[in-house]
Design a protein around this motif. Structure first.
Motif, short mmCIF file in Angstrom:
data_model
loop_
_atom_site.label_atom_id
_atom_site.label_comp_id
_atom_site.label_asym_id
_atom_site.label_seq_id
_atom_site.Cartn_x
_atom_site.Cartn_y
_atom_site.Cartn_z
N PHE A 1 4.68 13.30 5.93
CA PHE A 1 5.65 12.32 6.44
C PHE A 1 6.17 11.37 5.36
N THR A 2 5.34 11.09 4.36
CA THR A 2 5.79 10.21 3.28
C THR A 2 6.64 10.95 2.25
N SER A 3 6.76 12.27 2.42
CA SER A 3 7.60 13.06 1.51
C SER A 3 8.94 13.45 2.13
N LEU A 4 9.15 13.14 3.41
CA LEU A 4 10.38 13.55 4.09
C LEU A 4 11.63 12.95 3.46
N SER A 5 11.47 11.80 2.78
CA SER A 5 12.64 11.19 2.13
C SER A 5 13.23 12.12 1.07
N ILE A 6 12.41 13.01 0.50
CA ILE A 6 12.88 13.99 -0.47
C ILE A 6 13.93 14.90 0.16
N LEU A 7 13.69 15.33 1.41
CA LEU A 7 14.62 16.22 2.10
C LEU A 7 15.87 15.48 2.55
N ASN B 1 13.82 7.31 -6.27
CA ASN B 1 15.21 7.62 -5.92
C ASN B 1 15.34 8.17 -4.50
N SER B 2 14.33 8.95 -4.08
CA SER B 2 14.38 9.53 -2.74
C SER B 2 14.25 8.47 -1.65
N THR B 3 13.63 7.34 -1.97
CA THR B 3 13.53 6.25 -0.99
C THR B 3 14.69 5.26 -1.10
N MET B 4 15.32 5.20 -2.28
CA MET B 4 16.42 4.24 -2.49
C MET B 4 17.78 4.82 -2.09
N MET B 5 18.12 6.00 -2.59
CA MET B 5 19.47 6.54 -2.41
C MET B 5 19.85 6.74 -0.93
N PRO B 6 18.94 7.23 -0.07
CA PRO B 6 19.34 7.39 1.34
C PRO B 6 19.65 6.09 2.07
N ALA C 1 13.44 5.57 8.80
CA ALA C 1 12.01 5.88 8.86
C ALA C 1 11.56 6.63 7.60
N CYS C 2 12.38 7.61 7.16
CA CYS C 2 12.02 8.39 5.97
C CYS C 2 11.99 7.51 4.72
N CYS C 3 12.94 6.57 4.63
CA CYS C 3 12.96 5.66 3.48
C CYS C 3 11.71 4.76 3.48
N LEU C 4 11.36 4.24 4.65
CA LEU C 4 10.19 3.37 4.75
C LEU C 4 8.90 4.14 4.46
N LEU C 5 8.77 5.32 5.04
CA LEU C 5 7.56 6.13 4.82
C LEU C 5 7.46 6.58 3.36
N GLY C 6 8.64 6.82 2.75
CA GLY C 6 8.65 7.28 1.36
C GLY C 6 8.14 6.25 0.37
N ILE C 7 8.08 5.00 0.78
CA ILE C 7 7.59 3.93 -0.09
C ILE C 7 6.10 4.10 -0.38
N TYR C 8 5.38 4.63 0.59
CA TYR C 8 3.91 4.74 0.46
C TYR C 8 3.51 5.62 -0.72
N SER C 9 2.51 5.19 -1.44
CA SER C 9 1.93 5.98 -2.52
C SER C 9 0.48 5.56 -2.73
N THR C 10 -0.35 6.51 -3.09
CA THR C 10 -1.76 6.19 -3.39
C THR C 10 -1.89 5.56 -4.78
N ASP C 11 -0.84 5.69 -5.59
CA ASP C 11 -0.82 5.10 -6.92
C ASP C 11 -0.37 3.64 -6.80
N PRO C 12 -1.19 2.67 -7.16
CA PRO C 12 -0.83 1.25 -7.01
C PRO C 12 0.46 0.87 -7.74
N PHE C 13 0.67 1.41 -8.93
CA PHE C 13 1.88 1.07 -9.68
C PHE C 13 3.12 1.62 -8.98
N ALA C 14 3.06 2.90 -8.54
CA ALA C 14 4.19 3.51 -7.84
C ALA C 14 4.49 2.77 -6.55
#
Length: 480
Positions: free
Chosen positions: A209-215, A384-389, A435-448
């Motif tokens: 679900f956190t990768s759907l912003s890519i599509l 970019n996948s979370t920003m551009m959409p 929803a895809c933009c918001l979910l795409g923000i999540y990352s296990t990497d603290p910096f990302a």
């Protein structure tokens, strides 16, 4: 009657529009990112859902907006201005521009990587080099392109178009050559592909679900074709036909491209070395394809060179063009401080370019903290996948506003005569995008995660502050 026949001859056919839209919307990077992020062949299921439930209604909504406001040259901002007023149009224009801030940072990084592939045909040392050094070089290149943008160079638009067309042709060529490869070189051991239902259904977990912003990012942007709606012979019949054919072509390309990738790359190898595959997958694909045909790195070099031209020319255009759309709009003088509207002798918004330099430059330099150039590229693609959409949201806002006031407007093409259906898909596409933009923000990497949160927050805040500064300037001018 003769005049009508002449006009009809000048009209565009639906098949021509479908092909134009296909080359505008689709690209090889979409196949790569989909395959890498969604576990290989499993992405097919997600592509089909995305096309059926999002892309088709999105394209048809764009058709009605483009047909209704056929004389508006400003795209989404013009639609918002017509339906909701200048203040909202300013925010739509600002969103369109702000989305390009992270996009610009990614183009610099991608261009340097493409140059390395073109020259050395290998990026092992590049990916192992100091990130601080690489990002510093990327920053210097970025500053140089800011300077070029300030000189008002227009030849880069032609270069970007040529490189984009060449890359698109190579992406189609890749699919055709890859399917022919087993017959040309049967000695090669290709990966076996399991197309059973079980192998196609993805794992619906957090990563999915956190990768759907890519599509969403991959299939977005069809508002660029809106000016051509009224150039069709029969807009009400031809446009939906063209969009459905477009969706079928894109879906076939996505599925066949995914199968071609599956023949070449093991999903488990991708998973174990994710950042490297995301950053280099397209280059490795053409390198392997050249080896299958016994022509060495010829295809790789051609692809890398087109990418160098495309990335750097698009970088320069993305610094200048979105800025011109924002600052050159009718709303600019009412909501943006006068200092940003200043032009130099080349007609470029010099202070605006400096603002781009500060914001995009900050993202480039902040990436110096990331361990490895491959990780940098991977993070920027996700950002970019979370920003551009976010800019697509305004398409659906404008559409809902249009349908609310449908008695006020006339259109040669209407997505649906039924208000309930029109509202449903307008709201549906808005919610899916958001929803895809918001979910795409999540990352296990603290910096990302920090970068994905801070970037949109800073840009939104800046967009809201500028009108306040403008009001303050106007009051000071009145007092004096």
């Amino acid at each position: 009657m003769d005049n009508l026949e002449v006009q009809n001859k000048k009209k565009m056919t639906w098949s021509t529009l479908a092909l134009m839209a296909f080359s505008t919307v689709w690209g090889f990077g979409n196949v790569i990112n989909g395959y890498m992020y969604f576990g290989g062949i499993k992405v097919v299921f997600s592509w089909v859902l995305m096309f059926a439930l999002y892309f088709v209604p999105y394209a048809l909504i764009v058709g009605e907006l483009g047909s209704t406001f056929k004389d508006s040259g400003g795209g989404v901002s013009s639609w918002v201005n017509e339906t909701m007023g200048p203040k909202w149009a300013y925010y739509a224009g600002w969103t369109y521009w702000a989305c390009h801030v992270a996009y610009i940072a990614g183009k610099g990084t991608g261009g340097l990587r493409a140059m390395t592939w073109a020259i050395f045909q290998d990026v092992t040392k590049f990916d192992q080099a100091s990130t601080v050094g690489i990002q510093f070089v990327t920053f210097l290149l970025f500053v140089a392109f800011c300077w070029l943008a300030s000189r008002g160079l227009t030849v880069l638009e032609t270069l970007a178009t040529i490189a984009g067309s060449a890359t698109f042709i190579m992406s189609i060529l890749y699919i055709l050559m890859m399917f022919a490869a087993p017959a040309i070189n049967p000695a090669v051991s290709f990966h076996s592909i399991n197309l059973s239902w079980k192998s196609l259904v993805p794992n619906f977990n957090v990563n999915y679900f956190t990768s759907l912003s890519i599509l969403v990012f991959a299939v977005g942007g069809c508002e660029k074709i809106s000016p051509y709606v009224n150039k069709l012979k029969h807009p009400s019949k031809d446009f939906p036909k063209a969009m459905i054919v477009l969706a079928i072509m894109v879906m076939i390309s996505a599925i066949l491209g995914t199968i071609a990738m599956a023949m070449m790359f093991d999903p488990n190898a991708v998973k174990n070395n994710f950042d490297s595959y995301i950053s280099n997958g397209d280059y490795w694909a053409f390198q392997k394809l050249g080896n299958y045909y016994h022509i060495g790195n010829v295809l790789l070099v051609i692809y890398a060179i087109t990418n160098v031209i495309g990335q750097f020319s698009t970088l320069c255009l993305s610094i200048d063009a979105p800025l011109r759309i924002l600052l050159g709009s009718k709303e600019a003088k009412d909501f943006i401080p006068a200092g940003l509207l200043k032009k130099n002798k080349y007609g470029a918004y010099i202070n605006g370019i400096k603002m781009v330099g500060i914001l995009s430059g900050a993202i480039i330099l902040s990436q110096s903290l990331v361990p490895g150039a491959a990780k940098v590229m991977s993070q920027l693609i996700k950002l970019n996948s979370t920003m551009m959409p976010l800019r697509y949201l305004w398409v659906f806002v404008a559409y809902i506003a249009l349908r609310k006031a449908r008695d006020k407007y006339r259109s040669d093409y209407v997505f649906s005569k039924h208000q309930g259906i029109a509202y449903f898909f307008g709201v549906w596409c808005f919610l899916i995008t958001g929803a895809c933009c918001l979910l795409g923000i999540y990352s296990t990497d603290p910096f990302a995660l920090t970068l994905n949160i801070v970037t949109p927050v800073v840009l939104v805040a800046l967009g809201m502050i500028l009108p306040t500064i403008k009001n303050y300037q106007d009051k000071k001018a009145e007092e004096n």
